[in-house]
Design an enzyme around this catalytic site. Sequence first.
Site, PDB file in Angstrom:
ATOM      1  N   GLY A 194      68.036  44.777  71.810  1.00  0.00           N
ATOM      2  CA  GLY A 194      66.701  44.132  71.665  1.00  0.00           C
ATOM      3  C   GLY A 194      66.157  43.311  72.834  1.00  0.00           C
ATOM      4  O   GLY A 194      64.770  43.377  72.742  1.00  0.00           O
ATOM      5  N   GLU A 204      67.601  36.770  75.504  1.00  0.00           N
ATOM      6  CA  GLU A 204      67.590  37.116  74.018  1.00  0.00           C
ATOM      7  C   GLU A 204      66.329  37.589  73.074  1.00  0.00           C
ATOM      8  O   GLU A 204      65.266  36.678  73.336  1.00  0.00           O
ATOM      9  CB  GLU A 204      68.684  36.331  73.240  1.00  0.00           C
ATOM     10  CG  GLU A 204      68.740  36.437  71.807  1.00  0.00           C
ATOM     11  CD  GLU A 204      69.508  37.898  71.417  1.00  0.00           C
ATOM     12  OE1 GLU A 204      69.495  38.734  71.982  1.00  0.00           O
ATOM     13  OE2 GLU A 204      70.385  37.751  70.683  1.00  0.00           O
ATOM     14  N   ASP A 205      66.262  38.652  72.587  1.00  0.00           N
ATOM     15  CA  ASP A 205      64.970  38.790  71.705  1.00  0.00           C
ATOM     16  C   ASP A 205      64.680  37.830  70.591  1.00  0.00           C
ATOM     17  O   ASP A 205      63.727  37.071  70.509  1.00  0.00           O
ATOM     18  CB  ASP A 205      65.227  40.172  71.035  1.00  0.00           C
ATOM     19  CG  ASP A 205      66.109  40.596  70.212  1.00  0.00           C
ATOM     20  OD1 ASP A 205      67.222  39.700  70.142  1.00  0.00           O
ATOM     21  OD2 ASP A 205      66.440  41.475  69.665  1.00  0.00           O
ATOM     22  N   ASP A 235      68.314  33.892  65.380  1.00  0.00           N
ATOM     23  CA  ASP A 235      68.107  33.936  63.951  1.00  0.00           C
ATOM     24  C   ASP A 235      69.049  32.859  63.389  1.00  0.00           C
ATOM     25  O   ASP A 235      68.887  32.010  63.351  1.00  0.00           O
ATOM     26  CB  ASP A 235      68.482  35.493  63.442  1.00  0.00           C
ATOM     27  CG  ASP A 235      67.963  35.784  62.173  1.00  0.00           C
ATOM     28  OD1 ASP A 235      67.072  35.171  61.678  1.00  0.00           O
ATOM     29  OD2 ASP A 235      68.947  36.563  61.555  1.00  0.00           O
ATOM     30  N   LYS A 289      63.542  31.937  64.733  1.00  0.00           N
ATOM     31  CA  LYS A 289      63.298  31.774  63.493  1.00  0.00           C
ATOM     32  C   LYS A 289      64.223  30.748  62.750  1.00  0.00           C
ATOM     33  O   LYS A 289      65.359  30.890  62.336  1.00  0.00           O
ATOM     34  CB  LYS A 289      63.738  33.021  62.739  1.00  0.00           C
ATOM     35  CG  LYS A 289      62.887  34.393  63.101  1.00  0.00           C
ATOM     36  CD  LYS A 289      63.368  35.271  61.879  1.00  0.00           C
ATOM     37  CE  LYS A 289      63.716  36.866  62.570  1.00  0.00           C
ATOM     38  NZ  LYS A 289      64.262  37.734  61.260  1.00  0.00           N
ATOM     39  N   PHE A 339      61.044  39.738  58.726  1.00  0.00           N
ATOM     40  CA  PHE A 339      61.956  40.759  59.420  1.00  0.00           C
ATOM     41  C   PHE A 339      60.870  41.522  60.246  1.00  0.00           C
ATOM     42  O   PHE A 339      59.826  42.161  59.698  1.00  0.00           O
ATOM     43  CB  PHE A 339      62.679  41.847  58.545  1.00  0.00           C
ATOM     44  CG  PHE A 339      63.776  42.624  59.323  1.00  0.00           C
ATOM     45  CD1 PHE A 339      65.202  41.718  59.529  1.00  0.00           C
ATOM     46  CD2 PHE A 339      63.651  43.618  59.973  1.00  0.00           C
ATOM     47  CE1 PHE A 339      66.089  42.374  60.268  1.00  0.00           C
ATOM     48  CE2 PHE A 339      64.520  44.068  60.853  1.00  0.00           C
ATOM     49  CZ  PHE A 339      65.861  43.627  60.745  1.00  0.00           C
ATOM     50  N   VAL A 340      61.198  41.504  61.572  1.00  0.00           N
ATOM     51  CA  VAL A 340      60.154  42.033  62.439  1.00  0.00           C
ATOM     52  C   VAL A 340      60.660  43.364  63.567  1.00  0.00           C
ATOM     53  O   VAL A 340      62.045  43.260  63.445  1.00  0.00           O
ATOM     54  CB  VAL A 340      59.595  41.034  63.571  1.00  0.00           C
ATOM     55  CG1 VAL A 340      58.584  39.727  62.898  1.00  0.00           C
ATOM     56  CG2 VAL A 340      60.678  40.360  64.277  1.00  0.00           C
ATOM     57  N   ASP A 373      64.352  46.525  66.905  1.00  0.00           N
ATOM     58  CA  ASP A 373      64.316  47.471  65.876  1.00  0.00           C
ATOM     59  C   ASP A 373      64.398  47.253  64.480  1.00  0.00           C
ATOM     60  O   ASP A 373      64.553  46.155  64.200  1.00  0.00           O
ATOM     61  CB  ASP A 373      65.533  48.358  66.237  1.00  0.00           C
ATOM     62  CG  ASP A 373      66.608  47.586  65.762  1.00  0.00           C
ATOM     63  OD1 ASP A 373      67.055  46.583  66.010  1.00  0.00           O
ATOM     64  OD2 ASP A 373      67.575  48.430  65.052  1.00  0.00           O
ATOM     65  N   ARG A 424      61.505  50.080  68.581  1.00  0.00           N
ATOM     66  CA  ARG A 424      61.633  49.074  69.896  1.00  0.00           C
ATOM     67  C   ARG A 424      60.594  49.491  70.788  1.00  0.00           C
ATOM     68  O   ARG A 424      60.347  48.840  71.690  1.00  0.00           O
ATOM     69  CB  ARG A 424      63.000  49.629  70.548  1.00  0.00           C
ATOM     70  CG  ARG A 424      64.213  49.090  69.787  1.00  0.00           C
ATOM     71  CD  ARG A 424      65.388  49.428  70.385  1.00  0.00           C
ATOM     72  NE  ARG A 424      66.601  49.487  69.833  1.00  0.00           N
ATOM     73  CZ  ARG A 424      67.382  48.518  69.464  1.00  0.00           C
ATOM     74  NH1 ARG A 424      66.928  46.996  69.550  1.00  0.00           N
ATOM     75  NH2 ARG A 424      68.466  48.398  68.745  1.00  0.00           N
TER      76      ARG A 424
HETATM   77  P1  IMP Z   1      71.802  35.985  64.959  1.00  0.00           P
HETATM   78  O1  IMP Z   1      73.117  36.260  65.509  1.00  0.00           O
HETATM   79  O2  IMP Z   1      71.807  35.827  63.431  1.00  0.00           O
HETATM   80  O3  IMP Z   1      71.004  34.821  65.691  1.00  0.00           O
HETATM   81  O4  IMP Z   1      70.805  37.268  65.301  1.00  0.00           O
HETATM   82  C1  IMP Z   1      70.547  37.506  66.403  1.00  0.00           C
HETATM   83  C2  IMP Z   1      70.159  38.941  66.514  1.00  0.00           C
HETATM   84  O5  IMP Z   1      69.945  39.757  65.073  1.00  0.00           O
HETATM   85  C3  IMP Z   1      68.913  39.232  67.211  1.00  0.00           C
HETATM   86  O6  IMP Z   1      69.587  39.272  68.546  1.00  0.00           O
HETATM   87  C4  IMP Z   1      68.478  40.712  66.760  1.00  0.00           C
HETATM   88  O7  IMP Z   1      69.111  41.609  67.399  1.00  0.00           O
HETATM   89  C5  IMP Z   1      69.125  40.579  65.278  1.00  0.00           C
HETATM   90  N1  IMP Z   1      67.773  40.273  64.589  1.00  0.00           N
HETATM   91  C6  IMP Z   1      67.467  38.935  63.882  1.00  0.00           C
HETATM   92  N2  IMP Z   1      66.414  39.112  63.320  1.00  0.00           N
HETATM   93  C7  IMP Z   1      65.644  40.531  63.196  1.00  0.00           C
HETATM   94  C8  IMP Z   1      64.719  40.862  63.023  1.00  0.00           C
HETATM   95  O8  IMP Z   1      63.649  40.147  62.141  1.00  0.00           O
HETATM   96  N3  IMP Z   1      64.399  42.147  63.274  1.00  0.00           N
HETATM   97  C9  IMP Z   1      65.218  42.896  64.111  1.00  0.00           C
HETATM   98  N4  IMP Z   1      66.485  42.252  64.475  1.00  0.00           N
HETATM   99  C10 IMP Z   1      66.618  41.040  64.079  1.00  0.00           C
HETATM  100 MG    MG Z   2      69.545  40.804  69.742  1.00  0.00          MG
END
Ligand code: IMP
Ligand code: MG
Length: 169
Positions: A40, A94-95, A98, A126, A147-148, A154, A160
């Site tokens: 991402g 990082e993208d 979450d 988020k 969700f984006v 993606d 992407r």
């Molecule tokens: P975390 O481990 O829950 O903080 O999630 C991080 C990863 O989940 C991000 O780096 C994304 O790759 C994926 N992710 C979280 N939210 C989204 C979204 O809205 N769209 C797509 N990928 C997401």
């Molecule tokens: Mg990611």
Amino acid sequence: MKIKELISKEKIENRVRELAEVIAEDFKGTDPLFISVLNGGFMFTTDLLKNIPYPIQVEFIKASSYLNNTYSSGNVDLTETSFEVKDRDIIIIEDILDTGRTLNKIKGYLKEKGAKNIYSVVLLDKPARRVEEFKPDYVGFEIDDHFVAGYGIDYKQKGRNLPFIGIIE
Ligand code: IMP
Ligand code: MG
């Protein structure tokens, strides 16, 4: 897939340039190591680093979550990496931040390998979805619980390539 624009290409470009200027100033003369989180983070990484006006090192790490539908189930796998992080100042790129699981996992991994200081820059945060505490050092945009996709991010492996970020409908 239907996608409705949330953050325009122009807004992203401007914000990424601002972030790069601040980071470039903060880390001037410290020889930081940027670690880009795939997949991402690829587009954010290239735009961010093109706006750092001095030579830096960038390496890549792949993080995969086992997915429950679209959201991460909590297990994060990291690919082995061959670069040296010992005593380095690291900036993780990082993208999306979450639940916080991915960044905590990467941070723990780098700490174990002997990194000196670990910072992070995330394009999207988020905060409403946080499960584990994690404080990023630099944030592009805070968004609500949508969700984006787009700009490297993606939805079921697609989207992407889009130059904007949009909400999946
Ligand atoms: P975390 O481990 O829950 O903080 O999630 C991080 C990863 O989940 C991000 O780096 C994304 O790759 C994926 N992710 C979280 N939210 C989204 C979204 O809205 N769209 C797509 N990928 C997401
Ligand atoms: Mg990611």
